[in-house]
Enzyme design. Structure first.
Site: not given
Length: 300
Positions: A10, A12, A14, A16, A175
């Site tokens: 991930g 790409n 936020g 990450g 979640y």
């Protein structure tokens, strides 16, 4: 010169992406593999980061065990420096109903836990000592903390993978329960790796509340507006952070020498703290591990 490789899922956007930015600034010896579902967006991230020679974009869909296996095979054939770190960062939150992965697993649990479980299993033999695995969890896994999110409800991993559709879905609780699974997985993996004796450390990370991150993409229109414009005003409160500050802390856990030999721990930022009481439950951890192994065996 690049002498070590780190995989970031991930990467790409936020957290990450900000982790990648901090890693690139930290030490020029690191080569980054941006493991992303959309390689076009991954390429855009590399252009944004400004170090194309130190970044490789590889496709990875954590909702597909076939994609995880293909990613591992591609990584091995990519002629990159030795793999020394894996950052399990990607995550999502499905709140509008129930969705399933390509392998028939409820999507929040499937991506946040099962996909990363499969990735780590696929890459364990490729890690070169000393190596680190960092698993991104969330303070929402701990009901003792006031986070505004419902408490996790871990009954069995099988029930998380294949929920009872006669009951109304509770995406926010799914979640937080998946984030508990992240910590259970980190601790059990550390135990199975003999608490660092095999040269691999494993830690869990709470980035804090990060207004502006992509976790609210499945919220209602009003919910997304609040997440984007109101929650950033809360950054004066403890453990409410920008993605940039949390990304730098995540990068430190992945590569900074001050965390050499630290393993089996839970970090709020770069501060080691106790995780929830349930996260130390060995029976839950074993159930999660064994069910996850079975899900990998039965995957398409």
């Amino acid at each position: 010169m690049n002498t070590r490789t780190v995989v970031i899922t991930g990467a790409n956007a936020g957290l990450g992406l900000e982790c990648a930015r901090a890693l690139l600034a930290h030490d020029p010896s690191w080569h980054l593999v941006l493991a992303v579902r959309d390689v076009t967006r991954g390429a855009e991230a590399v252009a944004y980061l400004g170090h194309p020679g130190r970044c490789t974009v590889l496709e990875l869909d954590l909702a597909s065990m076939q994609s995880v296996r293909a990613f591992a095979d591609t990584l091995r054939g990519a002629a990159l420096p030795p793999l020394h770190a894996v950052v399990c960062n990607a995550g999502l939150q499905v709140v509008s109903g129930t969705e399933y992965t390509a392998d028939g697993v409820e999507t929040t649990f499937g991506v946040n836990h099962v996909g990363h479980f499969a990735l780590v299993q696929a890459l364990l033999d490729d890690l070169v000592q000393p190596a680190r695995i960092v698993i991104v969890s969330s303070g929402t896994h701990d009901p003792a903390k006031f986070t505004g999110m419902p408490s996790p409800n871990y009954t069995t991993a099988a029930a998380l993978a294949h929920p009872d559709e006669s009951q109304p879905p509770d995406g926010r609780r799914r979640y937080t329960t998946s984030k508990l699974c992240n910590v259970l997985f980190a601790y059990e993996l550390d135990r199975r790796l003999d608490h660092g004796e095999r040269g691999i450390t494993v830690n869990a990370f709470d980035p804090g509340l990060m207004p502006g991150s992509g976790l609210a993409r499945d919220y209602s229109t009003i919910g997304r507006w609040v997440w984007r414009y109101v929650f950033p005003l809360l950054r004066v409160l403890p453990n409410v952070n920008s993605t940039r500050s949390s990304g730098a802390r995540l990068a430190a856990l992945a590569v900074d020498p001050r965390f050499d030999n630290v393993t089996g721990a839970y970090f709020e930022g770069t501060r080691q703290i106790r995780s929830s009481e349930d996260s130390y439950d060995r029976d839950k951890a074993l159930d999660l591990w064994e069910t996850s192994e079975q899900l990998l065996l039965t995957a398409i």
